[in-house]
Scaffold this active site. Structure first.
Site, short mmCIF file in Angstrom:
data_model
loop_
_atom_site.label_atom_id
_atom_site.label_comp_id
_atom_site.label_asym_id
_atom_site.label_seq_id
_atom_site.Cartn_x
_atom_site.Cartn_y
_atom_site.Cartn_z
N HIS A 58 0.85 -1.20 0.00
CA HIS A 58 0.00 0.00 0.00
C HIS A 58 0.88 1.25 0.00
O HIS A 58 2.07 1.17 0.30
CB HIS A 58 -0.90 0.04 1.24
CG HIS A 58 -2.11 -0.85 1.11
ND1 HIS A 58 -2.11 -2.15 1.51
CD2 HIS A 58 -3.36 -0.60 0.63
CE1 HIS A 58 -3.30 -2.68 1.28
NE2 HIS A 58 -4.08 -1.76 0.76
N LYS B 150 -0.36 4.87 4.57
CA LYS B 150 -1.18 3.92 5.34
C LYS B 150 -0.46 3.56 6.63
O LYS B 150 0.69 3.13 6.62
CB LYS B 150 -1.45 2.66 4.50
CG LYS B 150 -2.44 1.72 5.16
CD LYS B 150 -2.86 0.62 4.20
CE LYS B 150 -3.78 -0.39 4.83
NZ LYS B 150 -5.06 0.13 5.26
#
Ligand code: NAD
Length: 252
Positions: free
Chosen positions: A139, A143
């Site tokens: 990701h 995040k």
């Protein structure tokens, strides 16, 4: 498909994309509410909505959804992080058969198909001891949580379907360093990647990989609208598994 009059509750990143996709699918947006103080909460316009789609924040989701249900408006909510109040609301919907409510932590159709395929593969693999499973997720660098909720769901479903092999999962950069009955998950944070998940089934002679890669937030918005179209014809509480089961049944 019937054109719906939609009330958008929350006009942030998700609300805006949902509006775009709603219009492209022939629906109308009759009210857009982006704060608890909006005068639209008291207006007759809101009452004309066939359905409300709620993507706001955990501190206000319970009160928003309850107010809408009190008004007799079916609600699709994607707001995450209000688990205790959500459980109470689901109980209310299950006991009052006049209400309609749909909630999911991940509305992406692709991710939910990926879950269903992974579950089926894991079920078969439970009796084929040569294959070891690992999960990888990548990701964007903003995040904060790791592993992702999607990776945890994948792992939990594999553990449920492969009780002969796995007793739990662990976050580790090196799958060789953990016990055989622990399913390894590795997380990478890189640039602006929206989300890549891979479930890898490796034997000494080959490898099978199931991979999902999101290109942006549109997948969540499309799933939320499909959920609205699904809920508009129903009473009760639903989640993605119910809607996916219908698609899978239709294709069999
Ligand atoms: P965001 O911060 O961009 O937007 C939230 C909006 O809600 C803001 O514009 C804010 O002004 C508004 N708001 C706050 N209080 C309100 C109230 N009382 N009434 C109406 N509006 C109010 O956030 P986002 O990226 O759009 O995400 C919203 C939620 O959806 C988060 O909980 C996020 O985790 C979740 N989410 C879920 C999925 C899924 O598939 N279920 C996908 C993406 C995001």
């Amino acid at each position: 498909m019937k054109s719906l009059k939609i009330a958008l509750i929350g006009y942030g990143r998700m609300g805006r994309i949902i509006e775009e996709i709603a219009l492209s699918r022939g629906h109308q947006v009759v009210a857009t509410i982006d704060s608890k103080d909006s005068p639209l909460w008291q207006s007759s316009t809101l009452a004309t909505a066939d359905i409300a789609i709620e993507f706001t924040s955990p501190s206000v989701a319970a009160s928003n959804c309850s107010t809408l249900l009190d008004m007799g408006i079916p609600v699709v909510s994607g707001t995450t992080g209000w688990n205790d109040e959500l459980t109470s609301l689901i109980e209310r919907v299950k006991t009052d058969h006049s209400l309609s409510f749909f909630w999911a932590s991940n509305f992406s159709i692709g991710v939910n198909l990926f879950f269903a395929l992974n579950r089926q593969l894991a079920r078969v693999m439970n009796s084929i001891m040569e294959y070891h499973v690992s999960i990888e997720e990548t990701h964007h660098k903003h995040k904060l949580d790791a592993p992702s909720g999607t990776a945890i769901t994948l792992a939990e479903e594999i553990i449920e379907e492969m009780p002969e092999k796995y007793k739990g999962w662990a976050l580790t950069p090196n799958s060789a360093s953990i016990e055989e009955n622990i399913l390894p998950i590795s997380s990478t944070r890189l640039g602006e990647v929206p989300g890549i998940h891979t479930a890898r089934y490796t034997s000494p002679v080959d490898v099978i990989e199931l991979k999902h890669e999101a290109f942006g937030r549109q997948g969540f918005a499309l799933g939320a609208l499909m959920a609205a179209e699904f809920l508009a014809e129903r009473k009760g509480f639903y989640t993605m598994q119910d809607m996916m089961a219908l698609f899978i049944k239709k294709s069999c």
